[in-house]
Write a protein that holds these residues in place. Structure first.
Motif, PDB file in Angstrom:
ATOM      1  N   ASP A 214      -3.992   4.880  -3.939  1.00 47.19           N
ATOM      2  CA  ASP A 214      -3.279   5.023  -2.387  1.00 47.19           C
ATOM      3  C   ASP A 214      -3.820   6.220  -1.683  1.00 47.19           C
ATOM      4  O   ASP A 214      -4.146   6.117  -0.840  1.00 47.19           O
ATOM      5  N   SER A 252      -0.202  -5.158   6.697  1.00 50.38           N
ATOM      6  CA  SER A 252       1.213  -4.580   6.303  1.00 50.38           C
ATOM      7  C   SER A 252       1.892  -3.942   7.502  1.00 50.38           C
ATOM      8  O   SER A 252       1.233  -3.867   8.510  1.00 50.38           O
ATOM      9  N   THR A 253       3.173  -3.867   7.523  1.00 56.73           N
ATOM     10  CA  THR A 253       3.878  -3.356   8.407  1.00 56.73           C
ATOM     11  C   THR A 253       4.205  -1.868   8.222  1.00 56.73           C
ATOM     12  O   THR A 253       4.076  -1.510   7.164  1.00 56.73           O
ATOM     13  N   GLU A 255       6.723  -0.390   7.812  1.00 59.89           N
ATOM     14  CA  GLU A 255       7.813  -0.418   6.695  1.00 59.89           C
ATOM     15  C   GLU A 255       7.428  -0.546   5.232  1.00 59.89           C
ATOM     16  O   GLU A 255       7.546   0.228   4.459  1.00 59.89           O
ATOM     17  N   SER A 256       6.687  -1.555   5.331  1.00 59.54           N
ATOM     18  CA  SER A 256       5.793  -1.911   4.157  1.00 59.54           C
ATOM     19  C   SER A 256       4.846  -0.864   3.530  1.00 59.54           C
ATOM     20  O   SER A 256       4.767  -0.650   2.276  1.00 59.54           O
ATOM     21  N   TRP A 257       4.107  -0.434   4.497  1.00 55.54           N
ATOM     22  CA  TRP A 257       3.133   0.692   4.300  1.00 55.54           C
ATOM     23  C   TRP A 257       3.918   1.949   3.945  1.00 55.54           C
ATOM     24  O   TRP A 257       3.523   2.622   2.737  1.00 55.54           O
ATOM     25  N   THR A 258       4.778   2.209   4.535  1.00 58.55           N
ATOM     26  CA  THR A 258       5.813   3.506   3.775  1.00 58.55           C
ATOM     27  C   THR A 258       6.331   3.343   2.610  1.00 58.55           C
ATOM     28  O   THR A 258       6.313   4.144   1.645  1.00 58.55           O
ATOM     29  N   GLN A 259       6.938   2.108   2.515  1.00 55.15           N
ATOM     30  CA  GLN A 259       7.686   1.734   1.251  1.00 55.15           C
ATOM     31  C   GLN A 259       6.522   1.567  -0.021  1.00 55.15           C
ATOM     32  O   GLN A 259       6.935   2.016  -0.979  1.00 55.15           O
ATOM     33  N   TYR A 260       5.445   1.400   0.345  1.00 52.27           N
ATOM     34  CA  TYR A 260       4.619   1.294  -0.652  1.00 52.27           C
ATOM     35  C   TYR A 260       4.142   2.500  -1.091  1.00 52.27           C
ATOM     36  O   TYR A 260       4.221   2.872  -2.564  1.00 52.27           O
ATOM     37  N   ASP A 263       7.157   3.856  -3.195  1.00 54.91           N
ATOM     38  CA  ASP A 263       7.243   3.229  -4.364  1.00 54.91           C
ATOM     39  C   ASP A 263       6.458   3.711  -5.568  1.00 54.91           C
ATOM     40  O   ASP A 263       6.738   4.102  -6.635  1.00 54.91           O
TER      41      ASP A 263
END
Length: 447
Positions: A214, A252-253, A255-260, A263
């Motif tokens: 990442d 990705s969005t 939100e999903s980018w941040t969530q990835y 996580d």
């Protein structure tokens, strides 16, 4: 040829201002044409289809107006074009500035998460390194338990060589068996903890690899966005990319980018906390097992020392009894010799008395009298015979006592030898061997 107004292009009715052209009725135009028309042979060479003056003037006026209208339309177009170009330029600058600002914000977001990922990678790396040290301690502690196990096993095998009644299930053997069982349990616990530690190291490395992937992607994205943010209209690397204005299918969005990333960091923190707890457990296990092993070693040493004291005390008492028995044997042997001599000493008086009786039995006739001498001689023989019998009985008793003393002597000597052997095994073999027992620092894996 009829008189008709000819113009280069028709004039739009709405664009012709009223009163700008001269007004004339068709009849007047016909009359005027007729008045000025040439006739006869005198004008034959000049008769042609010519415009009238009014038509010429009207045509000029139409041309003038058309030129004015074209200039006015062109001027309006130029003004509109300038305004449109200025607006387009301003919009383009605003869009570019907004895109540059958004790129800057995106760079800040990427830098934030990149820093968080780098921090977590470093913390997880440090934690994994500490866990590796804990793993090495477990391995050293597990290896260190082999020495106590071999010592305890050797002690048990050595004590199996005790002889006779000394082969007793005493407190030392119970403590040694408990020590062997404790060492086996400690080894099993250390092996399970070691396997759990190895598994946790794998989990830490997997989480660290995900973080590094990442982080690497964000470094590449940061470089790309930073490069994009430095582009301007004068950059030499810019060019047209007609198919670039589209959304990719695998995008990705935010939100999903941040969530990835969140996580990944959450999983890494969870594994790191698990590793911290496991290290604490390792320290506790190593400390407790080392204390238990050392405590059991001390218990075995105390039991051995106590047993050696007991055996040594019993050996001294046996040796004392042996000395007394030997002295008694010597005394009994002297007593037997004295009894035998006493029996032998009674042979002379008995022979004398029996010889007297035998000789007196040959007295003739009336002389064979039961006189006091006869009674005394018979009594003397009886007394001597009884004394000899008593002495013989006492001799037999003394000889039996001597045999018993000899058996006791042999038993005492055997017991003394067995106890000496037990003392040698416990003191010289076991206790000396137990001096090699690892110290608590080595049992905790620090050496």
């Amino acid at each position: 040829m009829s008189a008709e107004v000819l113009v280069s292009r028709p004039l739009a009715p709405q664009s012709v201002p009223p009163g700008s052209l001269p007004t004339q009725s068709p009849e007047a135009a016909i009359n005027a044409t007729g008045q000025h028309s040439s006739s006869g042979l005198a004008t034959s060479g000049f008769r042609t289809a010519k415009y009238l003056l009014e038509e010429w003037q009207q045509g000029n006026s139409t041309t003038y107006y058309q030129a004015f209208a074209d200039r006015d339309s062109s001027e309006r177009t130029r003004q509109e074009s300038k305004v449109l170009a200025a607006e387009a330029e301003a919009r383009a600058q605003r869009s570019q500035a907004e895109a540059t600002r958004r790129l800057g914000e995106r760079l800040l977001d990427i830098h934030f998460w990149k820093s968080e990922l780098a921090r977590e990678v470093e913390e997880l790396r440090a934690e994994t390194q500490l866990l590796l040290q804990g793993k090495n301690r477990l391995e050293r502690a597990l290896d260190a338990t082999e020495i106590p196990f071999s010592i305890a096993s050797d002690n048990l095998q050595c004590r199996e060589r005790r002889v006779g009644a000394e082969l007793v299930r005493d407190g030392v053997e119970l403590e040694l068996l408990q020590e062997v069982e404790l060492i086996r349990n400690v080894q099993e616990l250390l092996k399970r903890t070691l396997n759990q530690t190895i598994q946790q190291i794998r989990m830490n490395r997997a989480a660290k690899e995900a973080l590094e992937m990442d982080w690497s992607d964000k470094v590449e994205a940061y470089d790309i966005d930073d490069k994009c943010g430095r582009y301007n209209n004068q950059s030499t690397e810019i060019q047209f990319h007609h198919n670039s204005s589209k959304y990719e299918d695998n995008t990705s969005t935010p939100e999903s980018w941040t969530q990835y990333s969140h996580d990944n960091i959450y999983k890494a923190e969870r594994e790191r906390m698990t590793s911290v707890n496991l290290r604490s457990l390792i320290d506790s296990i190593l400390q407790d097992t080392a204390e238990d092993l050392r405590a059991q070693c001390a218990a075995v040493d105390r039991a051995l020392a106590k047993r050696c004291e007991e055996v040594d005390d019993a050996k001294r008492k046996l040796e004392n009894h042996l000395q007394k028995t030997l002295a008694e044997i010597a005394g009994q042997e002297n007593n037997i010799a004295a009894l035998r001599q006493a029996i032998k000493d009674k042979e002379g008086p008995l022979k004398v008395a029996q010889t007297r009786l035998y000789e007196r039995s040959h007295r003739p006739n009336v002389e064979l009298c039961r006189d006091p001498v006869q009674f005394r001689l018979i009594s003397e023989v009886g007394e001597l015979t009884e004394s000899v019998d008593v002495l013989r009985q006492k001799l037999e008793a003394a000889e039996q006592a001597l045999r018993n003393l000899e058996d006791t002597r042999m038993s005492l000597e055997k017991d003394v030898a067995n106890k000496a052997n037990s003392l040698f095994i416990d003191r010289e073999k076991c206790m000396t061997h137990r001096t090699r027992y690892p110290v608590a620092m080595k049992l905790t894996g620090y050496q």
